[in-house]
Structure formats: C-alpha cells, structure tokens
Motif scaffolding. Structure first.
Motif, PDB file in Angstrom:
ATOM      1  N   ASP A  57       0.808  -1.241  -0.048  1.00  0.00           N
ATOM      2  CA  ASP A  57      -0.022  -0.010   0.067  1.00  0.00           C
ATOM      3  C   ASP A  57       1.049   1.120  -0.049  1.00  0.00           C
ATOM      4  O   ASP A  57       0.830   2.219   0.566  1.00  0.00           O
ATOM      5  CB  ASP A  57      -1.015  -0.053   1.220  1.00  0.00           C
ATOM      6  N   HIS A  58       1.904   1.200  -0.732  1.00  0.00           N
ATOM      7  CA  HIS A  58       2.800   2.397  -1.122  1.00  0.00           C
ATOM      8  C   HIS A  58       3.252   2.500  -2.545  1.00  0.00           C
ATOM      9  O   HIS A  58       3.950   1.385  -2.861  1.00  0.00           O
ATOM     10  CB  HIS A  58       3.999   1.967  -0.057  1.00  0.00           C
ATOM     11  N   HIS A  59       3.013   3.567  -3.106  1.00  0.00           N
ATOM     12  CA  HIS A  59       2.980   3.527  -4.504  1.00  0.00           C
ATOM     13  C   HIS A  59       4.163   4.587  -4.946  1.00  0.00           C
ATOM     14  O   HIS A  59       4.168   5.642  -4.248  1.00  0.00           O
ATOM     15  CB  HIS A  59       1.736   3.972  -5.186  1.00  0.00           C
ATOM     16  N   THR A  74       8.390   9.059  -2.214  1.00  0.00           N
ATOM     17  CA  THR A  74       8.067   9.958  -0.873  1.00  0.00           C
ATOM     18  C   THR A  74       6.707   9.442  -0.387  1.00  0.00           C
ATOM     19  O   THR A  74       5.872   8.713  -1.064  1.00  0.00           O
ATOM     20  CB  THR A  74       8.004  11.349  -1.364  1.00  0.00           C
ATOM     21  N   THR A  75       6.532   9.683   0.987  1.00  0.00           N
ATOM     22  CA  THR A  75       5.286   9.401   1.484  1.00  0.00           C
ATOM     23  C   THR A  75       4.260  10.647   1.680  1.00  0.00           C
ATOM     24  O   THR A  75       4.574  11.450   2.358  1.00  0.00           O
ATOM     25  CB  THR A  75       5.570   8.866   2.978  1.00  0.00           C
ATOM     26  N   HIS A  76       3.451  10.543   0.760  1.00  0.00           N
ATOM     27  CA  HIS A  76       2.424  11.707   0.623  1.00  0.00           C
ATOM     28  C   HIS A  76       1.765  11.970   2.091  1.00  0.00           C
ATOM     29  O   HIS A  76       1.799  13.161   2.603  1.00  0.00           O
ATOM     30  CB  HIS A  76       1.359  11.293  -0.489  1.00  0.00           C
ATOM     31  N   ASP A  77       1.324  10.787   2.893  1.00  0.00           N
ATOM     32  CA  ASP A  77       0.633  11.195   3.983  1.00  0.00           C
ATOM     33  C   ASP A  77       1.577  11.890   5.239  1.00  0.00           C
ATOM     34  O   ASP A  77       1.108  12.293   6.102  1.00  0.00           O
ATOM     35  CB  ASP A  77       0.247   9.832   4.570  1.00  0.00           C
TER      36      ASP A  77
HETATM   37  N1  HBI Z   1       1.979   6.089  -1.558  1.00  0.00           N
HETATM   38  N2  HBI Z   1       3.824   6.897  -1.901  1.00  0.00           N
HETATM   39  C1  HBI Z   1       2.719   6.714  -1.271  1.00  0.00           C
HETATM   40  N3  HBI Z   1       2.509   7.621  -0.203  1.00  0.00           N
HETATM   41  C2  HBI Z   1       1.207   7.462   0.510  1.00  0.00           C
HETATM   42  O1  HBI Z   1       0.948   8.404   1.497  1.00  0.00           O
HETATM   43  C3  HBI Z   1       0.381   6.453  -0.079  1.00  0.00           C
HETATM   44  C4  HBI Z   1       0.884   5.808  -0.864  1.00  0.00           C
HETATM   45  N4  HBI Z   1      -0.138   4.802  -1.189  1.00  0.00           N
HETATM   46  C5  HBI Z   1      -1.136   4.601  -0.589  1.00  0.00           C
HETATM   47  C6  HBI Z   1      -1.620   5.390   0.534  1.00  0.00           C
HETATM   48  N5  HBI Z   1      -0.717   6.174   0.809  1.00  0.00           N
HETATM   49  C7  HBI Z   1      -2.997   4.950   1.362  1.00  0.00           C
HETATM   50  O2  HBI Z   1      -2.345   4.507   2.645  1.00  0.00           O
HETATM   51  C8  HBI Z   1      -3.490   6.206   1.609  1.00  0.00           C
HETATM   52  O3  HBI Z   1      -3.803   7.068   0.404  1.00  0.00           O
HETATM   53  C9  HBI Z   1      -5.073   6.047   2.268  1.00  0.00           C
END
Ligand code: HBI
Length: 97
Positions: A57-59, A74-77
């Motif tokens: 769950d990381h893209h 980078t980690t958007h959250d």
């Molecule tokens: N990917 N790079 C990145 N950063 C995030 O914060 C992130 C993600 N993929 C999925 C995700 N967050 C989900 O957890 C949230 O959008 C809910």
C-alpha cells in the motif's frame, strides 16, 4: 513499516545503503533513474514493482520512456521520505537485478 518522516541524518544514512538513489532537489523525496535492456524489461520490472506496491500500500511516482524508468519516492501522508520509501526502494533495486 513506520510512516514517520525521516530527518536529514536518517535519510542520509538510508541513502548510503541505496546505490544510485539521491535526494530530489526541492522535494522531501528520493529518486533514481533505472535503465533496462529494452522496453519489455522495463515494463516487466514495473509490473513486479506494481504488485509489491499494492501489497505494501505504498506507490511510486514514476515515468517510463522506452527502457528508462524515472522514479521518485516519498510518503504523501507524511509529507516526506519515510521508512516505507526505503523499503520500496530496496525492493526496486533487488527486482532490477
Ligand atoms: N503511496 N507514496 C505513497 N505515499 C502515501 O502516502 C500513500 C501511498 N499509497 C497508498 C496510501 N498512501 C494510502 O495509505 C492512503 O492514500 C490512504
């Protein structure tokens, strides 16, 4: 993996173990350009990474032109680089062979 933003020292330490990765100018992010034999190899790698990104769950933010893939992590959250980015970077390097 922890989604707490790494400080400068932590990010530098993590980058020391990630050949070819570097901070992205103007962003709290890391980037690397991957080059493959051809488009098939590049897209096959992207497919493998995509499946892992879903599992984590990381893209990635990425751009593919023929045999090149430009990647930014980078980690958007968290508003910056976290351990989740380091884990995905390590997987990307391993999957690239
Ligand atoms: N990917 N790079 C990145 N950063 C995030 O914060 C992130 C993600 N993929 C999925 C995700 N967050 C989900 O957890 C949230 O959008 C809910």
């Amino acid at each position: 993996m922890d989604a707490t933003r790494l400080d400068e020292l932590q990010r530098a330490e993590a980058l020391a173990g990630l050949p070819g990765w570097a901070p992205v100018p103007g962003r709290d992010a890391i980037g690397k350009v991957f080059r493959f034999a051809d488009f098939n190899a590049a897209f096959g790698w992207m497919s493998r990474v995509a499946l892992m990104a879903e599992r984590l769950d990381h893209h990635p933010e990425w751009r593919n032109v023929y045999n090149r893939v430009e990647v930014v992590l980078t980690t958007h959250d968290a508003g910056g680089v976290t351990g989740r980015d380091i884990v995905l970077a390590r997987f990307m390097d391993a999957a690239a062979g």
